[in-house]
Design a protein around this motif. Sequence first.
Motif, PDB file in Angstrom:
ATOM      1  N   ARG A   1      39.427  -7.065 -31.410  1.00 56.69           N
ATOM      2  CA  ARG A   1      38.475  -6.280 -32.187  1.00 56.69           C
ATOM      3  C   ARG A   1      39.097  -5.950 -33.530  1.00 56.69           C
ATOM      4  O   ARG A   1      40.300  -5.683 -33.627  1.00 56.69           O
ATOM      5  N   GLU A   2      38.301  -5.927 -34.566  1.00 55.05           N
ATOM      6  CA  GLU A   2      38.832  -5.681 -35.900  1.00 55.05           C
ATOM      7  C   GLU A   2      39.217  -4.216 -36.081  1.00 55.05           C
ATOM      8  O   GLU A   2      38.452  -3.308 -35.749  1.00 55.05           O
ATOM      9  N   GLU A   3      40.400  -4.003 -36.636  1.00 60.18           N
ATOM     10  CA  GLU A   3      40.950  -2.663 -36.769  1.00 60.18           C
ATOM     11  C   GLU A   3      40.097  -1.764 -37.657  1.00 60.18           C
ATOM     12  O   GLU A   3      39.941  -0.570 -37.377  1.00 60.18           O
ATOM     13  N   TRP A   4      39.500  -2.289 -38.700  1.00 59.47           N
ATOM     14  CA  TRP A   4      38.734  -1.444 -39.612  1.00 59.47           C
ATOM     15  C   TRP A   4      37.533  -0.809 -38.917  1.00 59.47           C
ATOM     16  O   TRP A   4      37.139   0.313 -39.241  1.00 59.47           O
ATOM     17  N   GLN A   5      36.952  -1.524 -37.935  1.00 53.76           N
ATOM     18  CA  GLN A   5      35.835  -0.964 -37.181  1.00 53.76           C
ATOM     19  C   GLN A   5      36.284   0.261 -36.384  1.00 53.76           C
ATOM     20  O   GLN A   5      35.632   1.308 -36.390  1.00 53.76           O
ATOM     21  N   MET A   6      37.397   0.101 -35.675  1.00 52.73           N
ATOM     22  CA  MET A   6      37.904   1.173 -34.836  1.00 52.73           C
ATOM     23  C   MET A   6      38.397   2.346 -35.674  1.00 52.73           C
ATOM     24  O   MET A   6      38.222   3.514 -35.304  1.00 52.73           O
ATOM     25  N   ARG A   7      39.008   2.036 -36.808  1.00 52.57           N
ATOM     26  CA  ARG A   7      39.509   3.106 -37.678  1.00 52.57           C
ATOM     27  C   ARG A   7      38.362   3.964 -38.200  1.00 52.57           C
ATOM     28  O   ARG A   7      38.480   5.194 -38.269  1.00 52.57           O
ATOM     29  N   ALA A   8      37.247   3.347 -38.548  1.00 56.92           N
ATOM     30  CA  ALA A   8      36.090   4.106 -39.030  1.00 56.92           C
ATOM     31  C   ALA A   8      35.573   5.052 -37.946  1.00 56.92           C
ATOM     32  O   ALA A   8      35.164   6.185 -38.228  1.00 56.92           O
ATOM     33  N   PHE A   9      35.604   4.608 -36.692  1.00 56.68           N
ATOM     34  CA  PHE A   9      35.199   5.433 -35.557  1.00 56.68           C
ATOM     35  C   PHE A   9      36.145   6.622 -35.395  1.00 56.68           C
ATOM     36  O   PHE A   9      35.720   7.781 -35.257  1.00 56.68           O
ATOM     37  N   ARG A  10      37.445   6.342 -35.422  1.00 58.50           N
ATOM     38  CA  ARG A  10      38.432   7.412 -35.263  1.00 58.50           C
ATOM     39  C   ARG A  10      38.312   8.451 -36.365  1.00 58.50           C
ATOM     40  O   ARG A  10      38.399   9.663 -36.124  1.00 58.50           O
ATOM     41  N   GLU A  11      38.117   7.985 -37.589  1.00 58.74           N
ATOM     42  CA  GLU A  11      38.002   8.907 -38.714  1.00 58.74           C
ATOM     43  C   GLU A  11      36.786   9.815 -38.565  1.00 58.74           C
ATOM     44  O   GLU A  11      36.849  11.007 -38.879  1.00 58.74           O
ATOM     45  N   ALA A  12      35.680   9.258 -38.085  1.00 59.69           N
ATOM     46  CA  ALA A  12      34.466  10.056 -37.913  1.00 59.69           C
ATOM     47  C   ALA A  12      34.669  11.149 -36.863  1.00 59.69           C
ATOM     48  O   ALA A  12      34.270  12.306 -37.062  1.00 59.69           O
ATOM     49  N   THR A  13      35.288  10.803 -35.741  1.00 60.00           N
ATOM     50  CA  THR A  13      35.501  11.809 -34.692  1.00 60.00           C
ATOM     51  C   THR A  13      36.511  12.863 -35.123  1.00 60.00           C
ATOM     52  O   THR A  13      36.372  14.037 -34.772  1.00 60.00           O
ATOM     53  N   GLU A  14      37.521  12.470 -35.894  1.00 56.95           N
ATOM     54  CA  GLU A  14      38.490  13.450 -36.393  1.00 56.95           C
ATOM     55  C   GLU A  14      37.828  14.435 -37.351  1.00 56.95           C
ATOM     56  O   GLU A  14      38.064  15.646 -37.280  1.00 56.95           O
ATOM     57  N   GLU A  15      36.992  13.918 -38.239  1.00 52.60           N
ATOM     58  CA  GLU A  15      36.299  14.786 -39.191  1.00 52.60           C
ATOM     59  C   GLU A  15      35.360  15.758 -38.466  1.00 52.60           C
ATOM     60  O   GLU A  15      35.150  16.883 -38.927  1.00 52.60           O
ATOM     61  N   CYS A  16      34.818  15.316 -37.349  1.00 53.73           N
ATOM     62  CA  CYS A  16      33.883  16.145 -36.585  1.00 53.73           C
ATOM     63  C   CYS A  16      34.605  17.007 -35.546  1.00 53.73           C
ATOM     64  O   CYS A  16      33.940  17.689 -34.750  1.00 53.73           O
ATOM     65  N   GLU A  17      35.933  16.972 -35.545  1.00 53.11           N
ATOM     66  CA  GLU A  17      36.752  17.803 -34.648  1.00 53.11           C
ATOM     67  C   GLU A  17      36.372  17.613 -33.188  1.00 53.11           C
ATOM     68  O   GLU A  17      36.302  18.561 -32.409  1.00 53.11           O
ATOM     69  N   LEU A  18      36.133  16.369 -32.817  1.00 53.11           N
ATOM     70  CA  LEU A  18      35.789  16.027 -31.442  1.00 53.11           C
ATOM     71  C   LEU A  18      36.997  15.413 -30.744  1.00 53.11           C
ATOM     72  O   LEU A  18      37.694  14.561 -31.309  1.00 53.11           O
ATOM     73  N   LEU A  19      37.243  15.865 -29.527  1.00 53.24           N
ATOM     74  CA  LEU A  19      38.355  15.369 -28.732  1.00 53.24           C
ATOM     75  C   LEU A  19      37.834  14.394 -27.684  1.00 53.24           C
ATOM     76  O   LEU A  19      36.860  14.681 -26.987  1.00 53.24           O
ATOM     77  N   ASP A  20      38.491  13.252 -27.584  1.00 49.82           N
ATOM     78  CA  ASP A  20      38.127  12.251 -26.594  1.00 49.82           C
ATOM     79  C   ASP A  20      38.530  12.780 -25.220  1.00 49.82           C
ATOM     80  O   ASP A  20      39.700  13.037 -24.967  1.00 49.82           O
ATOM     81  N   LEU A  21      37.572  12.969 -24.325  1.00 55.95           N
ATOM     82  CA  LEU A  21      37.863  13.533 -23.016  1.00 55.95           C
ATOM     83  C   LEU A  21      38.411  12.453 -22.087  1.00 55.95           C
ATOM     84  O   LEU A  21      37.814  11.388 -21.938  1.00 55.95           O
TER      85      LEU A  21
END
Length: 288
Positions: free
Chosen positions: A145-165
Amino acid sequence: MGNHSIVCELRSLTKYMEPTLLFMMETKIEGKRVEKLAGALGFIGAFAVSIEGLSGGIGLFWSAEVSVDIKSFNMHHIDAVISSKDGSGSPGRFTGFYFESKREKRHLSWTLLRRLYLLRKMSWLCMGDLNETMYGTEHFSEHAREEWQMRAFREATEECELLDLSFSRAPYTWDNRQAGLANVKARIDRAFGDITLLHLFPGIKIRHVDMVESDHCRLVAELSTHQAQNRRRSARPFRYENVWQSHGDYSKIVKDLWQGTQRGQGLSGLMSSLNIMQTGLDQWGSVR
């Protein structure tokens, strides 16, 4: 949902687990038809978003124990405030997601997530098919999987202060069920919570449950106000990682967790606060 076998499997699942809420994706039928299934599945209420074309469709079902106030919806999400009818506890927010499957449109999903984050006023639980992984280890395929796709996902969840359960059982939630090199598996269905949710439900558990009639696992969230006392011996023990201190959000996470835990008195109160701190840091550290 137009498939009788799928309905029967869901009926068996809900009869066994007796969930308070059920969020469904890819119903593939009109919203009104989805809502009419509430009684057959053991629920008293339902709200559904119709399909567009021949695919899509999402629905939320709820039991007699709660009141549900739908706040917003479209073909990719249903956002609702959930309140207990007996008046116990505080209202909480639940958002069920079914994000863009097309890679070129996935940025629209992250925009939606950020917009919903700005509306937060209470504990927040998010679950659904995000159609993206956070790390390469969550994707099994001949092609990475392309890293830029996953990085965009991680950045969005970090900005929204969401923790992966964290979860138990199968590591992947979707399998294309093809053989050999054509087989692809990925953890694209997941649950997130904010710090307030972890304060209220330190014993929250997420399970991946295999389904015969679907290529996705079902995600089951068990919300508990008590930290689990009897952990399996094979469970991973908590381990503090010094590298966490180098992350820009570390100080804020620790401060927010600790300030929200100081409620108990004496040694038992301290132990409860430390358990919540441990759970919060473990959840936060698992996605760093």
